[in-house]
Design a protein around this motif. Structure first.
Motif, short mmCIF file in Angstrom:
data_model
loop_
_atom_site.label_atom_id
_atom_site.label_comp_id
_atom_site.label_asym_id
_atom_site.label_seq_id
_atom_site.Cartn_x
_atom_site.Cartn_y
_atom_site.Cartn_z
N ILE A 53 0.84 -1.20 0.00
CA ILE A 53 0.00 0.00 0.00
C ILE A 53 0.88 1.25 0.00
N LEU A 54 1.94 1.21 0.77
CA LEU A 54 2.88 2.35 0.79
C LEU A 54 3.42 2.63 -0.61
N LEU A 55 3.86 1.58 -1.28
CA LEU A 55 4.47 1.77 -2.59
C LEU A 55 3.44 2.04 -3.68
N LEU A 56 2.21 1.59 -3.48
CA LEU A 56 1.14 1.95 -4.42
C LEU A 56 0.89 3.46 -4.38
N GLY A 57 0.94 4.04 -3.18
CA GLY A 57 0.82 5.49 -3.08
C GLY A 57 1.93 6.20 -3.83
N ALA A 105 1.43 5.59 6.04
CA ALA A 105 2.23 4.98 4.98
C ALA A 105 1.74 5.40 3.60
N VAL A 106 0.42 5.51 3.43
CA VAL A 106 -0.13 5.93 2.14
C VAL A 106 0.28 7.38 1.82
N VAL A 107 0.10 8.28 2.82
CA VAL A 107 0.46 9.68 2.60
C VAL A 107 1.96 9.82 2.35
N GLY A 108 2.76 9.14 3.16
CA GLY A 108 4.20 9.19 2.96
C GLY A 108 4.61 8.61 1.62
N GLY A 109 3.94 7.52 1.20
CA GLY A 109 4.25 6.94 -0.10
C GLY A 109 3.93 7.89 -1.24
N PHE A 110 2.83 8.63 -1.14
CA PHE A 110 2.50 9.62 -2.16
C PHE A 110 3.57 10.71 -2.20
N GLY A 111 4.06 11.11 -1.04
CA GLY A 111 5.15 12.09 -1.01
C GLY A 111 6.42 11.55 -1.63
N SER A 112 6.74 10.26 -1.36
CA SER A 112 7.93 9.66 -1.97
C SER A 112 7.81 9.65 -3.49
N GLY A 113 6.61 9.31 -4.00
CA GLY A 113 6.42 9.30 -5.44
C GLY A 113 6.54 10.67 -6.06
N THR A 114 6.08 11.69 -5.34
CA THR A 114 6.20 13.06 -5.84
C THR A 114 7.66 13.48 -5.93
N ALA A 115 8.43 13.19 -4.88
CA ALA A 115 9.85 13.52 -4.91
C ALA A 115 10.57 12.77 -6.03
N THR A 116 10.23 11.50 -6.22
CA THR A 116 10.85 10.71 -7.27
C THR A 116 10.49 11.26 -8.65
N ALA A 117 9.23 11.70 -8.83
CA ALA A 117 8.80 12.25 -10.13
C ALA A 117 9.59 13.51 -10.47
N VAL A 118 9.77 14.40 -9.51
CA VAL A 118 10.55 15.62 -9.76
C VAL A 118 11.99 15.27 -10.10
N ALA A 119 12.56 14.32 -9.34
CA ALA A 119 13.94 13.93 -9.60
C ALA A 119 14.09 13.30 -10.98
N ALA A 120 13.15 12.42 -11.35
CA ALA A 120 13.24 11.75 -12.66
C ALA A 120 13.11 12.74 -13.80
N ALA A 121 12.17 13.68 -13.68
CA ALA A 121 11.99 14.68 -14.74
C ALA A 121 13.23 15.57 -14.86
N GLY A 122 13.81 15.94 -13.74
CA GLY A 122 15.01 16.77 -13.78
C GLY A 122 16.21 16.03 -14.33
N ILE A 123 16.37 14.75 -13.95
CA ILE A 123 17.50 13.97 -14.43
C ILE A 123 17.41 13.75 -15.93
N ALA A 124 16.18 13.59 -16.45
CA ALA A 124 16.01 13.39 -17.89
C ALA A 124 16.48 14.60 -18.69
N SER A 335 7.80 1.53 -9.62
CA SER A 335 7.26 1.61 -8.26
C SER A 335 6.02 0.73 -8.09
N LEU A 336 5.21 0.65 -9.15
CA LEU A 336 4.05 -0.22 -9.09
C LEU A 336 4.47 -1.68 -8.97
N GLY A 337 5.52 -2.06 -9.71
CA GLY A 337 6.04 -3.41 -9.57
C GLY A 337 6.61 -3.66 -8.19
N VAL A 338 7.31 -2.66 -7.65
CA VAL A 338 7.83 -2.77 -6.28
C VAL A 338 6.68 -2.93 -5.29
N ALA A 339 5.59 -2.20 -5.53
CA ALA A 339 4.44 -2.28 -4.62
C ALA A 339 3.81 -3.67 -4.62
#
Length: 449
Positions: A53-57, A105-124, A335-339
């Motif tokens: 559930i954490l990683l689904l968020g 865990a759900v709220v924190g997971g959504f925050g982790s995904g947001t941080a990862t999305a910003v990092a991935a877009a910037g790295i690209a 992340s969905l696969g990890v979840a």
């Protein structure tokens, strides 16, 4: 003018820090699931479900923000994600009530995904996304390894891992000042993206996203139950298990350093295909381990190769779209696969035992290696740099791009290759060859009429 290099260095540091914060929860998944089971009295399947559930968020945040990071602004989105991480994981750490832990865990997971999305877009958008991804993996591996060494000595329960992730989000927050605020930073669509900014390389990106979902699920199915395999089947204590995980992540650091040094010399197909085959063998060894030596060998070898292949996969996804949309979507699919991994691992281990689970996951990894290698081999996300030649392999051009400072006249690393348009040449009628007469041929000399 002198402030540009520090600004660029600060932006890279912020992206690496965000990458570390966003990926820390998946890296700590074994200890999170194990401590939820021991501290809250949850069964293995229930604890795995909470981890999923954490990683689904996290995955849902990535899918929701794939094309919206530019519109929201990287700095604003990153700060919102870190705030959600701090509040969510902090709530889960401070509470012993299962509903509150799950909600946090759900709220924190959504925050982790947001941080990862910003990092991935910037790295690209960096000149060399592979090296930036390698730096991020290096940082998160070092952080997780240090936590695996430290947490067993500080006590049990689920509080410590959640508190560690929340504290990391708080420490990373100041670095977001180096990120652009979104005003006037909207990227220009790539030449192959269409006037309306449609996703380029849609077939290759879709295949890669589907394959990496299964790739991540297979590995994290084992990663989610590795703690239980070490404790129950291999006979390790919790302190010894933490040491094995720390050594494994330390070996992962060496793997990431090697991947960064290797760069694009071998292209992407060989590291992705060959590395996935090695991972499949390590999964088989770890799941069938009956003693500390075989378990430690499998885990350390596995974690040495895993971040190497992941860095090439993230670099491949970034090369498909310079605006970073495929990087975010492929990362969210991962992340969905990890979840799904902890639940799949728990169900497979209960149905077929740990060795049977490992055999199933090994076969799945070998199957998904084929489409991932095909995308790495044939996708046209190669860089266009001065002196590059249109060809199927792109390693020499990628090496040149990694050592060339980009300017406004040179396309970014990963920009789609420009098509060569044929130019019509009017045909000239053939005339019979005649030997000129001597009197009609004269060389003109300077100064003469």
């Amino acid at each position: 003018m002198p402030s540009r290099p520090p600004r660029a260095l600060g932006a890279v540091t912020a992206l690496v820090a965000l990458f570390t914060a966003g990926y820390l929860a998946p890296y700590l998944l074994p200890t999170v699931v194990g401590r939820l089971s021991a501290g809250l009295g949850l069964g293995p399947a229930q604890a795995g479900l909470v981890g999923s559930i954490l990683l689904l968020g996290s995955a849902s945040a990535g899918f929701a923000l794939a094309a919206r990071v530019e519109r929201i602004g990287p700095r604003r989105a990153a700060r919102a994600g870190l705030l959600l991480m701090f509040l969510g994981y902090g709530t889960a750490a401070a509470s012993s009530l299962v509903p509150l832990v799950v909600a946090g865990a759900v709220v924190g997971g959504f925050g982790s995904g947001t941080a990862t999305a910003v990092a991935a877009a910037g790295i690209a958008g960096r000149p060399d996304p592979h090296r930036a991804s390698a730096l991020g993996l290096l940082s998160v591996s070092a952080t997780a390894g240090a936590l695996y060494l430290t947490l067993p000595h500080l006590g049990g329960g689920h509080t410590l891992p959640f508190a560690a992730i929340a504290s990391t989000a708080l420490l990373v927050a100041p670095s977001t000042a180096w990120l652009p605020d979104g005003r006037g930073t909207r990227a220009t669509p790539a030449p192959g993206a269409g006037a309306k900014g449609r996703l380029p390389q849609r077939a290759a990106g879709t295949v890669l996203a589907g394959a990496i979902l299964l790739w991540s699920m297979a590995q994290n199915a084992l990663w989610g139950v590795s703690g239980r395999i070490g404790l129950t089947q291999a006979g390790l204590s919790e302190v010894a298990l933490g040491l094995v995980f720390a050594l494994a992540l330390g070996a992962g650091l060496l793997g990431v350093i090697g991947a960064g040094a290797l760069g694009s010399r071998l292209g992407r197909a060989v590291p992705i295909g060959g590395g996935t085959a090695l991972i499949a063998a390590c999964v088989l060894l770890s799941s069938a381990a009956r003693g500390p030596a075989s378990f430690a060998t499998g885990e350390i070898a596995w974690n040495t190769v895993y971040p190497v292949v992941l860095s090439y996969l993230l670099g491949l996804a970034a090369s498909l779209d310079p605006r970073g949309r495929w990087a975010v979507l492929v990362g969210s699919a991962s992340s969905l696969g990890v979840a799904c991994g902890p639940v799949v691992g728990s169900l497979l281990s209960e149905a077929a035992g740990y060795p049977g689970m490992g055999l199933t996951l090994c076969a799945l990894l070998l199957l998904v290696a084929v489409p991932m290698t095909a995308v790495a081999r044939h996708a046209s996300g190669r860089p266009l740099v001065p002196g590059s030649v249109r060809r199927r392999g792109g390693a020499p051009a990628a090496v040149l791009a990694a050592t060339t400072t980009p300017t406004g006249l040179v396309p970014q690393m990963g920009a789609p290759e420009q098509e060569i348009a044929p130019l019509p040449v009017p045909a000239t009628p053939a005339t019979p060859h005649r030997r000129p007469a001597k009197s009609s041929f004269r060389l003109a000399r300077p100064g003469k009429g």
